[in-house]
Motif scaffolding. Structure first.
Motif, PDB file in Angstrom:
ATOM      1  N   ARG A  28       0.831  -1.212   0.000  1.00  0.00           N
ATOM      2  CA  ARG A  28       0.000   0.000   0.000  1.00  0.00           C
ATOM      3  C   ARG A  28       0.862   1.257   0.000  1.00  0.00           C
ATOM      4  NH1 ARG A  28      -4.712  -1.318   4.463  1.00  0.00           N
ATOM      5  NH2 ARG A  28      -6.100  -2.352   2.995  1.00  0.00           N
ATOM      6  N   SER A  29       1.885   1.267   0.848  1.00  0.00           N
ATOM      7  CA  SER A  29       2.743   2.453   0.965  1.00  0.00           C
ATOM      8  C   SER A  29       3.472   2.732  -0.343  1.00  0.00           C
ATOM      9  CB  SER A  29       3.766   2.252   2.083  1.00  0.00           C
ATOM     10  OG  SER A  29       3.095   2.018   3.296  1.00  0.00           O
ATOM     11  N   LEU A  30       4.017   1.662  -0.946  1.00  0.00           N
ATOM     12  CA  LEU A  30       4.753   1.829  -2.209  1.00  0.00           C
ATOM     13  C   LEU A  30       3.842   2.396  -3.292  1.00  0.00           C
ATOM     14  CD1 LEU A  30       6.822  -1.491  -2.302  1.00  0.00           C
ATOM     15  CD2 LEU A  30       7.683   0.803  -1.766  1.00  0.00           C
ATOM     16  N   ALA A  31       2.576   2.017  -3.238  1.00  0.00           N
ATOM     17  CA  ALA A  31       1.620   2.498  -4.237  1.00  0.00           C
ATOM     18  C   ALA A  31       1.457   4.024  -4.161  1.00  0.00           C
ATOM     19  CB  ALA A  31       0.278   1.802  -4.050  1.00  0.00           C
ATOM     20  N   TYR A  32       1.794   4.601  -2.991  1.00  0.00           N
ATOM     21  CA  TYR A  32       1.756   6.071  -2.833  1.00  0.00           C
ATOM     22  C   TYR A  32       3.156   6.677  -2.928  1.00  0.00           C
ATOM     23  CZ  TYR A  32      -3.108   5.770  -1.505  1.00  0.00           C
ATOM     24  OH  TYR A  32      -4.460   5.552  -1.523  1.00  0.00           O
ATOM     25  N   ASN A  33       4.082   5.917  -3.497  1.00  0.00           N
ATOM     26  CA  ASN A  33       5.477   6.350  -3.630  1.00  0.00           C
ATOM     27  C   ASN A  33       6.144   6.656  -2.293  1.00  0.00           C
ATOM     28  OD1 ASN A  33       5.458   6.226  -6.494  1.00  0.00           O
ATOM     29  ND2 ASN A  33       4.343   8.174  -6.516  1.00  0.00           N
ATOM     30  N   MET A  34       5.639   6.038  -1.234  1.00  0.00           N
ATOM     31  CA  MET A  34       6.286   6.212   0.068  1.00  0.00           C
ATOM     32  C   MET A  34       7.537   5.324   0.108  1.00  0.00           C
ATOM     33  SD  MET A  34       2.772   6.085   2.259  1.00  0.00           S
ATOM     34  CE  MET A  34       3.388   6.034   3.938  1.00  0.00           C
ATOM     35  N   LYS A  35       8.499   5.731   0.954  1.00  0.00           N
ATOM     36  CA  LYS A  35       9.748   4.971   1.072  1.00  0.00           C
ATOM     37  C   LYS A  35       9.663   4.078   2.320  1.00  0.00           C
ATOM     38  CE  LYS A  35      11.768   7.418  -2.287  1.00  0.00           C
ATOM     39  NZ  LYS A  35      10.580   7.488  -3.162  1.00  0.00           N
ATOM     40  N   VAL A  36      10.181   2.866   2.151  1.00  0.00           N
ATOM     41  CA  VAL A  36       9.985   1.847   3.184  1.00  0.00           C
ATOM     42  C   VAL A  36      11.313   1.272   3.669  1.00  0.00           C
ATOM     43  CG1 VAL A  36       8.930  -0.418   3.623  1.00  0.00           C
ATOM     44  CG2 VAL A  36       7.740   1.238   2.144  1.00  0.00           C
ATOM     45  N   GLY A  37      11.410   1.056   4.959  1.00  0.00           N
ATOM     46  CA  GLY A  37      12.551   0.347   5.543  1.00  0.00           C
ATOM     47  C   GLY A  37      12.036  -0.947   6.159  1.00  0.00           C
ATOM     48  N   VAL A  38      12.737  -2.042   5.899  1.00  0.00           N
ATOM     49  CA  VAL A  38      12.318  -3.327   6.465  1.00  0.00           C
ATOM     50  C   VAL A  38      13.498  -3.956   7.183  1.00  0.00           C
ATOM     51  CG1 VAL A  38      11.357  -5.624   5.990  1.00  0.00           C
ATOM     52  CG2 VAL A  38      10.768  -3.717   4.498  1.00  0.00           C
ATOM     53  N   VAL A  39      13.264  -4.390   8.411  1.00  0.00           N
ATOM     54  CA  VAL A  39      14.297  -5.140   9.116  1.00  0.00           C
ATOM     55  C   VAL A  39      13.675  -6.454   9.541  1.00  0.00           C
ATOM     56  CG1 VAL A  39      15.982  -5.151  10.989  1.00  0.00           C
ATOM     57  CG2 VAL A  39      15.278  -2.975   9.976  1.00  0.00           C
ATOM     58  N   LYS A  40      14.270  -7.538   9.080  1.00  0.00           N
ATOM     59  CA  LYS A  40      13.746  -8.860   9.420  1.00  0.00           C
ATOM     60  C   LYS A  40      14.654  -9.515  10.439  1.00  0.00           C
ATOM     61  CE  LYS A  40      11.138 -10.330   5.370  1.00  0.00           C
ATOM     62  NZ  LYS A  40      10.685 -11.590   4.755  1.00  0.00           N
ATOM     63  N   PHE A  41      14.095  -9.735  11.628  1.00  0.00           N
ATOM     64  CA  PHE A  41      14.838 -10.429  12.683  1.00  0.00           C
ATOM     65  C   PHE A  41      14.509 -11.923  12.570  1.00  0.00           C
ATOM     66  CE2 PHE A  41      14.268  -6.092  14.056  1.00  0.00           C
ATOM     67  CZ  PHE A  41      15.514  -5.769  14.550  1.00  0.00           C
ATOM     68  N   LEU A  42      15.238 -12.740  13.272  1.00  0.00           N
ATOM     69  CA  LEU A  42      14.951 -14.172  13.311  1.00  0.00           C
ATOM     70  C   LEU A  42      14.861 -14.754  11.908  1.00  0.00           C
ATOM     71  CD1 LEU A  42      14.213 -15.695  16.026  1.00  0.00           C
ATOM     72  CD2 LEU A  42      12.010 -16.055  14.988  1.00  0.00           C
ATOM     73  N   GLU A  54      17.627   1.216  14.094  1.00  0.00           N
ATOM     74  CA  GLU A  54      17.732   2.545  14.709  1.00  0.00           C
ATOM     75  C   GLU A  54      18.045   3.615  13.664  1.00  0.00           C
ATOM     76  OE1 GLU A  54      20.282   2.707  18.154  1.00  0.00           O
ATOM     77  OE2 GLU A  54      18.666   1.963  19.438  1.00  0.00           O
ATOM     78  N   LYS A  55      18.896   3.259  12.706  1.00  0.00           N
ATOM     79  CA  LYS A  55      19.222   4.225  11.638  1.00  0.00           C
ATOM     80  C   LYS A  55      17.981   4.549  10.825  1.00  0.00           C
ATOM     81  CE  LYS A  55      23.872   2.597  10.895  1.00  0.00           C
ATOM     82  NZ  LYS A  55      24.544   1.667   9.990  1.00  0.00           N
ATOM     83  N   LEU A  56      17.219   3.513  10.502  1.00  0.00           N
ATOM     84  CA  LEU A  56      15.993   3.736   9.718  1.00  0.00           C
ATOM     85  C   LEU A  56      15.006   4.619  10.479  1.00  0.00           C
ATOM     86  CD1 LEU A  56      15.316   0.144   8.306  1.00  0.00           C
ATOM     87  CD2 LEU A  56      16.036   2.149   6.993  1.00  0.00           C
ATOM     88  N   LEU A  57      14.926   4.403  11.796  1.00  0.00           N
ATOM     89  CA  LEU A  57      13.975   5.167  12.619  1.00  0.00           C
ATOM     90  C   LEU A  57      14.346   6.649  12.716  1.00  0.00           C
ATOM     91  CD1 LEU A  57      13.500   2.458  15.402  1.00  0.00           C
ATOM     92  CD2 LEU A  57      11.714   3.222  13.830  1.00  0.00           C
ATOM     93  N   GLN A  58      15.573   6.968  12.288  1.00  0.00           N
ATOM     94  CA  GLN A  58      16.004   8.374  12.276  1.00  0.00           C
ATOM     95  C   GLN A  58      16.187   8.893  10.851  1.00  0.00           C
ATOM     96  OE1 GLN A  58      16.197  10.484  14.845  1.00  0.00           O
ATOM     97  NE2 GLN A  58      15.364   8.809  16.081  1.00  0.00           N
ATOM     98  N   ASP A  59      15.785   8.113   9.880  1.00  0.00           N
ATOM     99  CA  ASP A  59      16.000   8.480   8.474  1.00  0.00           C
ATOM    100  C   ASP A  59      14.805   9.271   7.946  1.00  0.00           C
ATOM    101  OD1 ASP A  59      16.326   8.559   5.708  1.00  0.00           O
ATOM    102  OD2 ASP A  59      17.247   6.564   5.607  1.00  0.00           O
ATOM    103  N   GLU A  60      15.044  10.541   7.657  1.00  0.00           N
ATOM    104  CA  GLU A  60      13.974  11.453   7.202  1.00  0.00           C
ATOM    105  C   GLU A  60      13.353  11.012   5.877  1.00  0.00           C
ATOM    106  OE1 GLU A  60      12.557  14.070   8.532  1.00  0.00           O
ATOM    107  OE2 GLU A  60      13.809  14.332  10.315  1.00  0.00           O
ATOM    108  N   ASN A  61      14.085  10.177   5.133  1.00  0.00           N
ATOM    109  CA  ASN A  61      13.561   9.752   3.828  1.00  0.00           C
ATOM    110  C   ASN A  61      12.622   8.553   3.928  1.00  0.00           C
ATOM    111  OD1 ASN A  61      15.043  11.662   2.329  1.00  0.00           O
ATOM    112  ND2 ASN A  61      16.876  10.423   2.674  1.00  0.00           N
TER     113      ASN A  61
END
Ligand code: ATP
Ligand code: MG
Length: 199
Positions: A53-67, A116-123
């Protein structure tokens, strides 16, 4: 007894006026923390749905997969290749494979630093922390540090957290919490994980 047309119409009108009123009241615009927990299937795939959904609005996404297993899935390859997604993976086997707590803790911390870097990334407009709950439950990560970083993220960002048995601290900071209930799972009938559905 079937409901009369007039009574049905009246009931629907009442319902509509209630819903219209509630929609009008919900006028606050704020970034969200969505927590998807519980034992049923559908947590990570729901997060993927919100990525879509977010990508469809040209939003930028960060994904971190644990485990994460050592092998990338096709889904991971998609995340890695997408120009609007920054993806990070905890490149370790499952805990029951490695059986090495200090190694798992080290990997979890390394991966968390990317979060943490993503959580501070303005983009970045949306951060997905997939299977984060286990990192707190296994005490691989410091609960206070995790909560602090999520709460103090840049203002516009939405955060989605997935994983079973979510710690109360995650429930407390989340705006929306869904617990997916396991009623049936094909795996219990010895059906293998299916491409496109499970991975
Ligand atoms: P999905 O990624 O399919 O949305 P999930 O994130 O809710 O699943 P996880 O606990 O992360 O669930 O497990 C991921 C994998 O395990 C998926 O292949 C999923 O089908 C499977 N799975 C999820 N719930 C169950 C269950 N209750 N019993 C057996 N397998 C499960
Ligand atoms: Mg999952």
């Amino acid at each position: 007894m079937t409901e009369s047309t007039a009574s049905y119409k009246k009931r629907m009108q009442l319902k509509k006026s209630y819903i219209d009123k509630r929609i009008k009241q919900a006028n606050i615009n704020k970034s969200l923390i969505v927590l998807l927990t519980g034992n049923g299937k559908g947590k990570s795939s729901s997060a993927l749905g919100m990525i879509y959904r977010s990508l469809a609005y040209n939003m930028k996404v960060g994904v971190v997969k644990f485990l994460k297993g050592e092998q990338h899935t096709k889904e991971d390859e998609f995340l890695i290749k997408h120009k609007d997604i920054k993806a990070f993976f905890m490149k370790t086997g499952f805990t029951w494979d490695t059986q090495d707590t200090s190694y798992d803790t080290k990997k979890a911390i390394e991966t968390w630093l990317e979060a943490e870097k993503l959580l501070q990334d303005e983009n970045i407009d949306l951060v997905v922390l997939d299977e984060l709950t286990y990192m707190l439950n296994y005490k691989y990560l410091d609960k206070k540090q995790v909560i602090y970083a999520i709460k103090n993220r840049i203002k516009k960002q939405h955060v989605i957290i997935t994983g079973r048995a979510a710690d109360k601290s995650l429930i407390d900071i989340a705006d929306t919490v869904s617990e997916i209930k396991d009623i049936k799972h094909a795996f219990r009938d010895n059906i293998k994980a299916q491409k496109g559905i499970d991975y």
